[in-house]
Design a protein around this motif. Structure first.
Motif, mmCIF file in Angstrom:
data_model
loop_
_atom_site.group_PDB
_atom_site.id
_atom_site.type_symbol
_atom_site.label_atom_id
_atom_site.label_comp_id
_atom_site.label_asym_id
_atom_site.label_seq_id
_atom_site.Cartn_x
_atom_site.Cartn_y
_atom_site.Cartn_z
ATOM 1 N N LEU A 266 0.818 -1.217 0.000
ATOM 2 C CA LEU A 266 0.000 0.000 0.000
ATOM 3 C C LEU A 266 0.851 1.265 0.000
ATOM 4 C CD1 LEU A 266 -2.861 -0.958 2.482
ATOM 5 C CD2 LEU A 266 -2.846 -1.074 -0.008
ATOM 6 N N GLN A 267 2.066 1.156 0.506
ATOM 7 C CA GLN A 267 2.937 2.327 0.515
ATOM 8 C C GLN A 267 3.559 2.586 -0.854
ATOM 9 O OE1 GLN A 267 5.216 1.276 4.118
ATOM 10 N NE2 GLN A 267 4.283 3.054 5.095
ATOM 11 N N LYS A 268 3.426 1.629 -1.762
ATOM 12 C CA LYS A 268 3.816 1.810 -3.168
ATOM 13 C C LYS A 268 2.646 1.303 -4.004
ATOM 14 C CE LYS A 268 8.801 1.467 -2.565
ATOM 15 N NZ LYS A 268 10.051 0.833 -3.065
ATOM 16 N N PRO A 269 1.606 2.116 -4.162
ATOM 17 C CA PRO A 269 0.341 1.663 -4.758
ATOM 18 C C PRO A 269 0.478 1.009 -6.124
ATOM 19 C CG PRO A 269 0.088 3.852 -3.800
ATOM 20 C CD PRO A 269 1.551 3.532 -3.760
ATOM 21 N N GLU A 270 1.517 1.367 -6.886
ATOM 22 C CA GLU A 270 1.675 0.755 -8.203
ATOM 23 C C GLU A 270 1.942 -0.749 -8.119
ATOM 24 O OE1 GLU A 270 5.826 2.024 -6.881
ATOM 25 O OE2 GLU A 270 3.774 2.829 -6.761
ATOM 26 N N LEU A 271 2.390 -1.221 -6.949
ATOM 27 C CA LEU A 271 2.687 -2.648 -6.808
ATOM 28 C C LEU A 271 1.417 -3.496 -6.804
ATOM 29 C CD1 LEU A 271 5.614 -2.582 -4.211
ATOM 30 C CD2 LEU A 271 5.719 -2.630 -6.717
ATOM 31 N N ILE A 272 0.301 -2.963 -6.291
ATOM 32 C CA ILE A 272 -0.967 -3.687 -6.340
ATOM 33 C C ILE A 272 -1.340 -3.945 -7.797
ATOM 34 C CG2 ILE A 272 -3.438 -3.571 -5.834
ATOM 35 C CD1 ILE A 272 -2.057 -3.871 -3.270
ATOM 36 N N GLY A 273 -1.233 -2.896 -8.622
ATOM 37 C CA GLY A 273 -1.532 -3.053 -10.045
ATOM 38 C C GLY A 273 -0.592 -4.024 -10.720
ATOM 39 N N TYR A 274 0.689 -3.968 -10.346
ATOM 40 C CA TYR A 274 1.663 -4.883 -10.937
ATOM 41 C C TYR A 274 1.287 -6.336 -10.650
ATOM 42 C CZ TYR A 274 5.993 -7.503 -11.559
ATOM 43 O OH TYR A 274 6.906 -8.451 -11.940
ATOM 44 N N LEU A 275 0.936 -6.630 -9.425
ATOM 45 C CA LEU A 275 0.589 -8.010 -9.075
ATOM 46 C C LEU A 275 -0.704 -8.453 -9.752
ATOM 47 C CD1 LEU A 275 1.523 -8.175 -5.287
ATOM 48 C CD2 LEU A 275 2.687 -9.277 -7.205
ATOM 49 N N GLU A 277 -1.713 -7.479 -12.670
ATOM 50 C CA GLU A 277 -1.402 -7.703 -14.078
ATOM 51 C C GLU A 277 -0.462 -8.884 -14.295
ATOM 52 O OE1 GLU A 277 0.223 -4.037 -15.414
ATOM 53 O OE2 GLU A 277 -1.628 -2.897 -15.014
ATOM 54 N N HIS A 278 0.283 -9.254 -13.258
ATOM 55 C CA HIS A 278 1.275 -10.329 -13.392
ATOM 56 C C HIS A 278 1.082 -11.367 -12.283
ATOM 57 C CE1 HIS A 278 3.526 -8.079 -16.440
ATOM 58 N NE2 HIS A 278 3.337 -7.014 -15.684
ATOM 59 N N PRO A 279 -0.048 -12.073 -12.284
ATOM 60 C CA PRO A 279 -0.281 -13.064 -11.217
ATOM 61 C C PRO A 279 0.768 -14.168 -11.194
ATOM 62 C CG PRO A 279 -1.879 -13.314 -13.009
ATOM 63 C CD PRO A 279 -1.162 -12.024 -13.255
ATOM 64 N N GLU A 280 1.429 -14.395 -12.323
ATOM 65 C CA GLU A 280 2.457 -15.440 -12.371
ATOM 66 C C GLU A 280 3.680 -15.071 -11.532
ATOM 67 O OE1 GLU A 280 3.775 -12.436 -15.343
ATOM 68 O OE2 GLU A 280 1.834 -13.300 -14.766
ATOM 69 N N ARG A 281 3.790 -13.783 -11.139
ATOM 70 C CA ARG A 281 4.932 -13.341 -10.347
ATOM 71 C C ARG A 281 4.665 -13.429 -8.840
ATOM 72 N NH1 ARG A 281 9.791 -12.912 -12.338
ATOM 73 N NH2 ARG A 281 10.224 -11.604 -10.522
ATOM 74 N N MET A 282 3.505 -13.916 -8.451
ATOM 75 C CA MET A 282 3.129 -13.861 -7.043
ATOM 76 C C MET A 282 4.111 -14.619 -6.156
ATOM 77 S SD MET A 282 1.129 -12.473 -4.892
ATOM 78 C CE MET A 282 -0.344 -11.931 -5.773
ATOM 79 N N GLY A 283 4.580 -15.787 -6.591
ATOM 80 C CA GLY A 283 5.520 -16.551 -5.770
ATOM 81 C C GLY A 283 6.797 -15.779 -5.499
ATOM 82 N N LYS A 284 7.358 -15.160 -6.555
ATOM 83 C CA LYS A 284 8.578 -14.364 -6.379
ATOM 84 C C LYS A 284 8.294 -13.127 -5.523
ATOM 85 C CE LYS A 284 11.422 -16.802 -8.991
ATOM 86 N NZ LYS A 284 11.699 -16.407 -10.373
ATOM 87 N N ALA A 371 0.215 -16.840 2.141
ATOM 88 C CA ALA A 371 0.422 -15.472 1.667
ATOM 89 C C ALA A 371 0.040 -15.321 0.200
ATOM 90 C CB ALA A 371 1.878 -15.071 1.884
ATOM 91 N N GLU A 372 0.427 -16.282 -0.621
ATOM 92 C CA GLU A 372 0.127 -16.186 -2.060
ATOM 93 C C GLU A 372 -1.375 -16.149 -2.306
ATOM 94 O OE1 GLU A 372 2.204 -18.935 -4.600
ATOM 95 O OE2 GLU A 372 4.055 -18.761 -3.435
ATOM 96 N N ILE A 373 -2.113 -17.034 -1.648
ATOM 97 C CA ILE A 373 -3.566 -17.074 -1.850
ATOM 98 C C ILE A 373 -4.210 -15.780 -1.359
ATOM 99 C CG2 ILE A 373 -5.694 -18.214 -1.095
ATOM 100 C CD1 ILE A 373 -4.015 -20.851 -1.062
ATOM 101 N N LEU A 378 -6.835 -10.650 -2.739
ATOM 102 C CA LEU A 378 -6.921 -9.224 -2.409
ATOM 103 C C LEU A 378 -6.719 -8.338 -3.640
ATOM 104 C CD1 LEU A 378 -5.044 -8.649 0.975
ATOM 105 C CD2 LEU A 378 -7.392 -7.995 0.442
ATOM 106 N N VAL A 379 -5.653 -8.580 -4.408
ATOM 107 C CA VAL A 379 -5.378 -7.679 -5.534
ATOM 108 C C VAL A 379 -6.393 -7.873 -6.655
ATOM 109 C CG1 VAL A 379 -2.929 -7.586 -4.956
ATOM 110 C CG2 VAL A 379 -3.705 -9.226 -6.671
ATOM 111 N N GLU A 380 -6.968 -9.055 -6.750
ATOM 112 C CA GLU A 380 -7.989 -9.294 -7.777
ATOM 113 C C GLU A 380 -9.313 -8.629 -7.396
ATOM 114 O OE1 GLU A 380 -9.913 -10.310 -11.135
ATOM 115 O OE2 GLU A 380 -7.770 -10.542 -10.763
#
Length: 412
Positions: A266-275, A277-284, A371-373, A378-380
């Motif tokens: 939340l302190q870097k709001p663009e990260l919510i959008g990134y996740l 758009e890129h659900p495949e990156r959730m593990g990393k 955490a991943e689930i 949440l982001v979806e």
């Protein structure tokens, strides 16, 4: 103690650094860089007034965690230096020390497997239901009380085989069980007995059911009581002690991590959008959030069982060593640009969030899945999620094993 004051502090003389450091979980304590660079093994004074060695570089932290001459279980012994007062009743500690059944250990490891049938589907459904409730009530809402706490409790209730409806009662017990205090207080024992009694009752309910209707770890414990000769010496209280410990350590850790992970995003709001758009990156992303996480506010404790050289310091037998995770996990010798939360950070990401060596957390895979689930849902569901108050106005809990905001108000 400021960086300027630290400059006058020697490792073995001069003013002692009081430990723990800052209780805020969203800002790296200012002492970390100085300690890692100038005094990676530094003498500190703990909450109880005892002396300890604080290890803050990645290489030395890993050495301590992997060297079996540094003991975790012996931190509960009488007379040893402590981070904070031991508030677990001695008989509960003894119960844990006397549990040596292979059948019980196997049952626990199976229960902690995130791939067990139906678990992840149930967790996704629970996450959706909790968000439905938040949306229906409207924002601002407390994401910790309305999502992180019940979601963490739900996972552990399913793993253990107890009713999710009891989550508030179980989580409230953790507020007392994991307090960090200078001296023991009488009702901490009462709190433990209450929770042990609850799990004894739940075990007996499992025993009363037909074998095919038993659920979770307590269901496996019921089978062991009936059919495993090696577990015959284990009392109901011993089985319940294992359940209490797993629920407590697991629920408080996963909820605190999830709360601080969401706050970091939340302190870097663009990260919510990134996740999103890129659900495949959730593990990393979860691995990077684990590295970034500041929830462990009191260090990982070990007692030296022999004289051991750690960096420039000879740690003597019987001394307390504390591993400073926020030092190790932000060490530029181990991580490129460590003070950047980089969700595209590639492997390896050898963070020490789950420890290392013999005591590497056996629930690490379960914690990652949790955490991943949670973050996927949440982001979806809440792509416009944002912090509803200024970050500096969050109230951080004191006297607790985790750095934790009392509330995490969000809007969407």
């Amino acid at each position: 103690m400021s960086a300027e004051q630290l400059e006058g502090t020697e490792q073995t003389a001069g003013p002692l650094l009081d430990f723990p450091l800052s209780r805020r979980g969203d800002v790296l304590p200012e002492e970390c860089t100085w300690l890692r660079e100038k005094a990676p093994v530094a003498k500190v004074r703990t909450l109880t007034g005892d002396r300890a060695w604080l290890v803050s570089s990645y290489a030395l932290a890993k050495q301590v965690l992997e060297d079996e001459r540094f003991s975790l279980k012996d931190t509960a012994n009488a007379g040893v230096p402590r981070q904070y007062a031991l508030t677990i009743p001695p008989e509960v500690v003894n119960n844990m020390g006397n549990i040596n059944s292979a059948g019980l250990r196997n049952a626990v490891m199976k229960a902690l497997n995130p791939r067990q049938k139906g678990l992840q589907d149930r967790l996704r459904a629970t996450a959706g239901e909790l968000i439905d409730r938040l949306v229906a009530e409207g924002g601002p809402a407390d994401l910790r009380a309305g999502f992180a706490d019940p979601f963490s409790a739900a996972m552990h209730a399913q793993v253990l085989g107890v009713p999710f409806e009891d989550w508030r009662r179980l989580m409230s017990g953790l507020d007392v069980a994991f307090m960090t205090v200078r001296e023991p207080f009488a009702d901490s024992a009462l709190n433990w007995y209450k929770d042990v009694g609850y799990f004894v009752d739940q075990l007996n309910l499992q025993l009363a059911r037909p074998a095919e209707e038993r659920t979770g770890l307590l269901g496996r414990f019921a089978e062991l009581k009936e059919a495993d000769p090696e577990s015959a010496h284990l009392t109901d209280d011993m089985f319940a002690t294992v359940a209490v410990s797993l629920f407590g350590a697991g629920a408080v850790s996963t909820s605190a991590f999830l709360t601080l992970a969401v706050l970091a995003l939340l302190q870097k709001p663009e990260l919510i959008g990134y996740l999103r758009e890129h659900p495949e990156r959730m593990g990393k992303a979860v691995e990077e959030l684990l590295r970034w996480n500041l929830s462990v506010g009191d260090g990982l404790p070990r007692i030296a069982m022999a004289d051991v050289q750690v960096g420039d310091v000879l740690v003597k037998e019987g001394e307390l060593v504390l591993v400073l995770l926020e030092g190790a996990n932000f060490d530029p010798e181990a991580f490129e640009n460590p003070e950047e939360l980089d969700l595209e950070r590639e492997s390896p990401n050898p963070n020490l969030a789950f420890g290392a060596g013999r005591h590497f957390c056996p629930a690490s895979a379960l914690g990652r899945a949790h955490a991943e689930i949670a973050l996927e849902v949440l982001v979806e569901r809440l792509p416009e999620l944002r912090l509803a108050v200024p970050a500096e106005n969050l109230v951080w809990r004191t006297g607790f094993i985790k750095r934790l905001p009392e509330r995490l108000p969000v809007a969407w």
